[in-house]
Scaffold this active site. Sequence first.
Site, PDB file in Angstrom:
ATOM      1  N   PHE A 150       0.801  -1.233   0.000  1.00 38.45           N
ATOM      2  CA  PHE A 150       0.000   0.000   0.000  1.00 38.45           C
ATOM      3  C   PHE A 150       0.831   1.279   0.000  1.00 38.45           C
ATOM      4  O   PHE A 150       0.328   2.344  -0.316  1.00 38.45           O
ATOM      5  CB  PHE A 150      -0.928   0.023   1.240  1.00 38.45           C
ATOM      6  CG  PHE A 150      -0.202   0.398   2.514  1.00 38.45           C
ATOM      7  CD1 PHE A 150       0.004   1.723   2.861  1.00 38.45           C
ATOM      8  CD2 PHE A 150       0.304  -0.587   3.361  1.00 38.45           C
ATOM      9  CE1 PHE A 150       0.688   2.073   4.026  1.00 38.45           C
ATOM     10  CE2 PHE A 150       0.988  -0.256   4.510  1.00 38.45           C
ATOM     11  CZ  PHE A 150       1.183   1.080   4.845  1.00 38.45           C
ATOM     12  N   LYS A 174      -1.341  -6.888  -9.521  1.00 38.63           N
ATOM     13  CA  LYS A 174      -2.310  -6.940  -8.414  1.00 38.63           C
ATOM     14  C   LYS A 174      -1.909  -5.835  -7.444  1.00 38.63           C
ATOM     15  O   LYS A 174      -1.008  -5.980  -6.641  1.00 38.63           O
ATOM     16  CB  LYS A 174      -2.224  -8.315  -7.721  1.00 38.63           C
ATOM     17  CG  LYS A 174      -3.498  -8.800  -7.066  1.00 38.63           C
ATOM     18  CD  LYS A 174      -3.924  -8.099  -5.811  1.00 38.63           C
ATOM     19  CE  LYS A 174      -3.149  -8.291  -4.552  1.00 38.63           C
ATOM     20  NZ  LYS A 174      -3.575  -7.327  -3.508  1.00 38.63           N
ATOM     21  N   GLU A 177      -4.970  -3.800  -2.127  1.00 40.63           N
ATOM     22  CA  GLU A 177      -6.421  -3.597  -2.013  1.00 40.63           C
ATOM     23  C   GLU A 177      -6.732  -2.313  -1.238  1.00 40.63           C
ATOM     24  O   GLU A 177      -7.866  -1.837  -1.253  1.00 40.63           O
ATOM     25  CB  GLU A 177      -7.082  -4.804  -1.335  1.00 40.63           C
ATOM     26  CG  GLU A 177      -6.666  -5.069   0.105  1.00 40.63           C
ATOM     27  CD  GLU A 177      -5.323  -5.821   0.243  1.00 40.63           C
ATOM     28  OE1 GLU A 177      -4.632  -5.975  -0.770  1.00 40.63           O
ATOM     29  OE2 GLU A 177      -5.000  -6.225   1.378  1.00 40.63           O
ATOM     30  N   LYS A 178      -5.721  -1.759  -0.569  1.00 41.45           N
ATOM     31  CA  LYS A 178      -5.968  -0.553   0.236  1.00 41.45           C
ATOM     32  C   LYS A 178      -5.927   0.713  -0.613  1.00 41.45           C
ATOM     33  O   LYS A 178      -6.508   1.730  -0.249  1.00 41.45           O
ATOM     34  CB  LYS A 178      -4.921  -0.461   1.352  1.00 41.45           C
ATOM     35  CG  LYS A 178      -4.996  -1.639   2.309  1.00 41.45           C
ATOM     36  CD  LYS A 178      -4.141  -1.408   3.547  1.00 41.45           C
ATOM     37  CE  LYS A 178      -4.304  -2.535   4.534  1.00 41.45           C
ATOM     38  NZ  LYS A 178      -3.395  -3.653   4.293  1.00 41.45           N
ATOM     39  N   SER A 227       5.170  -7.158   3.052  1.00 45.54           N
ATOM     40  CA  SER A 227       5.661  -7.636   4.348  1.00 45.54           C
ATOM     41  C   SER A 227       6.366  -8.994   4.220  1.00 45.54           C
ATOM     42  O   SER A 227       6.185  -9.712   3.237  1.00 45.54           O
ATOM     43  CB  SER A 227       4.475  -7.790   5.309  1.00 45.54           C
ATOM     44  OG  SER A 227       3.637  -8.827   4.826  1.00 45.54           O
ATOM     45  N   CYS A 282       9.675   1.725   3.290  1.00 43.87           N
ATOM     46  CA  CYS A 282      10.569   0.598   3.616  1.00 43.87           C
ATOM     47  C   CYS A 282      11.989   1.075   3.824  1.00 43.87           C
ATOM     48  O   CYS A 282      12.813   0.363   4.376  1.00 43.87           O
ATOM     49  CB  CYS A 282      10.530  -0.448   2.521  1.00 43.87           C
ATOM     50  SG  CYS A 282      11.173   0.193   0.980  1.00 43.87           S
ATOM     51  N   GLU A 382       9.343  -4.632  12.793  1.00 46.28           N
ATOM     52  CA  GLU A 382       9.207  -3.430  11.960  1.00 46.28           C
ATOM     53  C   GLU A 382       7.974  -2.667  12.449  1.00 46.28           C
ATOM     54  O   GLU A 382       6.886  -3.237  12.501  1.00 46.28           O
ATOM     55  CB  GLU A 382       9.030  -3.847  10.494  1.00 46.28           C
ATOM     56  CG  GLU A 382       8.903  -2.671   9.554  1.00 46.28           C
ATOM     57  CD  GLU A 382       8.631  -3.104   8.108  1.00 46.28           C
ATOM     58  OE1 GLU A 382       7.923  -4.104   7.906  1.00 46.28           O
ATOM     59  OE2 GLU A 382       9.121  -2.414   7.204  1.00 46.28           O
TER      60      GLU A 382
HETATM   61  P1  NAD Z   1       1.390  -6.723   2.884  1.00 45.13           P
HETATM   62  O1  NAD Z   1       2.364  -7.838   2.852  1.00 45.13           O
HETATM   63  O2  NAD Z   1       0.331  -6.741   3.913  1.00 45.13           O
HETATM   64  O3  NAD Z   1       0.636  -6.641   1.452  1.00 45.13           O
HETATM   65  C1  NAD Z   1       1.371  -6.654   0.239  1.00 45.13           C
HETATM   66  C2  NAD Z   1       0.584  -7.423  -0.823  1.00 45.13           C
HETATM   67  O4  NAD Z   1       0.508  -8.792  -0.456  1.00 45.13           O
HETATM   68  C3  NAD Z   1      -0.842  -6.916  -0.980  1.00 45.13           C
HETATM   69  O5  NAD Z   1      -1.137  -6.849  -2.353  1.00 45.13           O
HETATM   70  C4  NAD Z   1      -1.691  -7.965  -0.264  1.00 45.13           C
HETATM   71  O6  NAD Z   1      -2.953  -8.130  -0.864  1.00 45.13           O
HETATM   72  C5  NAD Z   1      -0.852  -9.232  -0.382  1.00 45.13           C
HETATM   73  N1  NAD Z   1      -0.941 -10.105   0.800  1.00 45.13           N
HETATM   74  C6  NAD Z   1      -0.901  -9.723   2.096  1.00 45.13           C
HETATM   75  N2  NAD Z   1      -0.937 -10.800   2.907  1.00 45.13           N
HETATM   76  C7  NAD Z   1      -0.997 -11.887   2.101  1.00 45.13           C
HETATM   77  C8  NAD Z   1      -1.047 -13.293   2.352  1.00 45.13           C
HETATM   78  N3  NAD Z   1      -1.067 -13.794   3.573  1.00 45.13           N
HETATM   79  N4  NAD Z   1      -1.097 -14.122   1.295  1.00 45.13           N
HETATM   80  C9  NAD Z   1      -1.083 -13.646   0.030  1.00 45.13           C
HETATM   81  N5  NAD Z   1      -1.036 -12.313  -0.251  1.00 45.13           N
HETATM   82  C10 NAD Z   1      -0.988 -11.447   0.762  1.00 45.13           C
HETATM   83  O7  NAD Z   1       2.251  -5.368   2.952  1.00 45.13           O
HETATM   84  P2  NAD Z   1       1.717  -3.880   3.125  1.00 45.13           P
HETATM   85  O8  NAD Z   1       1.202  -3.689   4.504  1.00 45.13           O
HETATM   86  O9  NAD Z   1       0.834  -3.515   1.987  1.00 45.13           O
HETATM   87  O10 NAD Z   1       3.078  -3.058   2.945  1.00 45.13           O
HETATM   88  C11 NAD Z   1       3.963  -2.771   4.001  1.00 45.13           C
HETATM   89  C12 NAD Z   1       5.156  -3.698   3.974  1.00 45.13           C
HETATM   90  O11 NAD Z   1       5.811  -3.629   2.709  1.00 45.13           O
HETATM   91  C13 NAD Z   1       6.219  -3.316   5.004  1.00 45.13           C
HETATM   92  O12 NAD Z   1       6.717  -4.476   5.595  1.00 45.13           O
HETATM   93  C14 NAD Z   1       7.300  -2.645   4.165  1.00 45.13           C
HETATM   94  O13 NAD Z   1       8.595  -2.686   4.711  1.00 45.13           O
HETATM   95  C15 NAD Z   1       7.208  -3.455   2.909  1.00 45.13           C
HETATM   96  N6  NAD Z   1       7.790  -2.746   1.783  1.00 45.13           N
HETATM   97  C16 NAD Z   1       8.999  -3.174   1.337  1.00 45.13           C
HETATM   98  C17 NAD Z   1       9.608  -2.520   0.289  1.00 45.13           C
HETATM   99  C18 NAD Z   1      10.944  -2.968  -0.208  1.00 45.13           C
HETATM  100  O14 NAD Z   1      11.307  -2.590  -1.317  1.00 45.13           O
HETATM  101  N7  NAD Z   1      11.692  -3.754   0.553  1.00 45.13           N
HETATM  102  C19 NAD Z   1       8.985  -1.417  -0.319  1.00 45.13           C
HETATM  103  C20 NAD Z   1       7.735  -1.014   0.168  1.00 45.13           C
HETATM  104  C21 NAD Z   1       7.140  -1.688   1.232  1.00 45.13           C
END
Ligand code: NAD
Length: 498
Positions: A150, A174, A177-178, A227, A282, A382
Amino acid sequence: MLPLKFSIQRARNLKALKPSIFALRSSYYFSTGVVEPSSSLRSPPRVPNLIGGKFVDSQSSSTIDVINPATQEVVSQLPDIDKLAMNITTEQGKTLKDAHGDVFRGLEVVEHACGMATLQMGEYVPNVANGIDTFSIREPLGVCAGICPFNFPAMIPLWMFPVAVTCGNTFVLKPSEKDPGASIILAELAMEAGLPNGVLNIVHGTNDVVNAICDDDDIRAISFVGSNTAGMHIYSRASAKGKRVQSNMGAKNHAIVLPDANTDATLNALVAAGFGAAGQRCMALSTVVFVGDSHSWENKLVELAKSLKVNAGTEPDVDLGPVISKQAKERVCKLIQSGVESGARLLLDGRNIVVPGYKDGNFIGPTILSGVTADMDCYKEEIFGPVLLCMKADSFEEAIHIVNRNKYGNGSSLFTASGAAARKFQTEIEAGQVGINVPIPVPLPFFSFTGSKASFAGDLNFYGKAGVNFYTQIKTITQQWKDLPGGSGVSLAMPTSQ
Ligand code: NAD
C-alpha cells in the site's frame, strides 16, 4: 477468480510484444494537477479490472472499501479522476508533496525502461573456434505478474510493469487492495501512450487472488513487494511451482551518528527520514545509534520532531499524514507501549494527537523512544509508523555490530565528517543500500534496489541490470559457417573448440 483467469489467458495469447518505447516515453509527461478530493462521494465507484485492454467490472459480489485514512470515509472503489497524486493522497494518506515524489520516483524507472533496446543487448564473440561464432540474446519470459504493497501506490507498480513490458513480456498487476486507484490511472496513461491492449492487465483482491497467481502455470515470474509474512509465503509457493520470484520485504533501517557529523544537517536528515510518509517507507530510518557524545543531540532531535505538522495530506504545509488504517495505528501504538514497558524512555509521545477537523483519522504524531535495546519488541519488529528508536553505543565498532546483528538489511546510513569512518562503514556494514550522509539511499534506476538479508528473497533485484535479467531468459547461440570437410568420419568424442 474469473477475472484473473481471463487476464492471464489474454496475456498468454498475445505473442510477446515489444511496445514502442517511444510511445511509453510520452507517458512521462503527464500532469498531476490538484483537484477536489473525492472523499465526499456518497456511493463510491467500483474499481474495475483491466483485461485485454478493456476496463471491466469484477463479477465478484463482494467488495473491499478503500478508506481515506484521514477521515474514515469510503473514498472510492476506483476514482474517476485523472489526478494521480491527489488519488494517492486520498487513498493512502501521505502528503500531496510526498505523493508527487511517489510518482516521480516511479517515472524515473519508466524513463530508464525507455532505454531497453540497449539495456537488453546481448554479447557476441566472433570466431570462438574456426568458423564458429557465439552470441547470447535475452528473450521475454511470457506472462509475468506483480503484487504490490500500500505504501507507494505509483512507484512500486512502476518498478515492475514498465521494465517487464519493454522486455517484451505481458503483465498481470495486483495492486494493494488498500489503494488500487493509482494503478488504474497508470494503466490508462500507458494505454494512452500506446501500450497495446492486453499487455498490461490488472486484477484486484487479496490472498486468494495472490495464491492463484502463485499457482498459475502460465505465469513465469512474480515480483512482490510487501511484508515478510506475505513475501516469504509467495516466494515459497511460487518457487515450488518453478517460477522466478523477486521478493522485496520488510526493514529496520539504522542510522549511525558519529560525534564529528554536522549536527544540524544530521538531525534534519534523521527527522525527515524517520517521520516522512508517517514512517511508512521501507527505507525509513527507524533506528538511530548515537555513538559517544552524539547522544546528547537527542534533546535537539525531540525539539525538531515536535515542530512537525500532522494533518490530512491534502492540507497545506503538512509534514505527515495519517497511517493507513485503524489496525495499523493500533499496532504502532501497541509497539510504542511495549517499548515503554520494557524500559525505554518516551521522549516524545504522538499517540494521543488530535487533528482538528479530522477526528476519525488514523493520526500518530512523531514519537521518540530513547534507551532502546536489541531485546525489545519495538526494536525486533518493523513498526512502520512515525516512531524513531534511539540507541547508544560507546564506539563505532559497537554501533556497526548492533546494525549487523539485526535480521533486516534494506538500508543503513552513516553520518560523519570522516572519510576513514565512511570507508570502514561501507566495507563492514551488512545492509544492501548504504548511505554516507544520505538518509534514504534508494539508488536511481540504472542501479538496482538492493535490499539484502531478511529484506529480500531471490537473486535478481528490482530494476537496473538485475531487473532486465529478471524479466528475460538468456539464450546462447553457437553457429558455424564454413565449408564443412566431408569424409573425415564420425567422432563421438566431446566436441572441443579448435
Ligand atoms: P502486505 O504484505 O500486507 O501486502 C502486500 C501485498 O501482499 C498486498 O497486495 C496484499 O494483498 C498481499 N498479501 C498480504 N498478505 C498476504 C497473504 N497472507 N497471502 C497472500 N497475499 C498477501 O504489505 P503492506 O502492509 O501492503 O506493505 C507494508 C510492507 O511492505 C512493510 O513491511 C514494508 O517494509 C514493505 N515494503 C517493502 C519494500 C521494499 O522494497 N523492501 C517497499 C515497500 C514496502
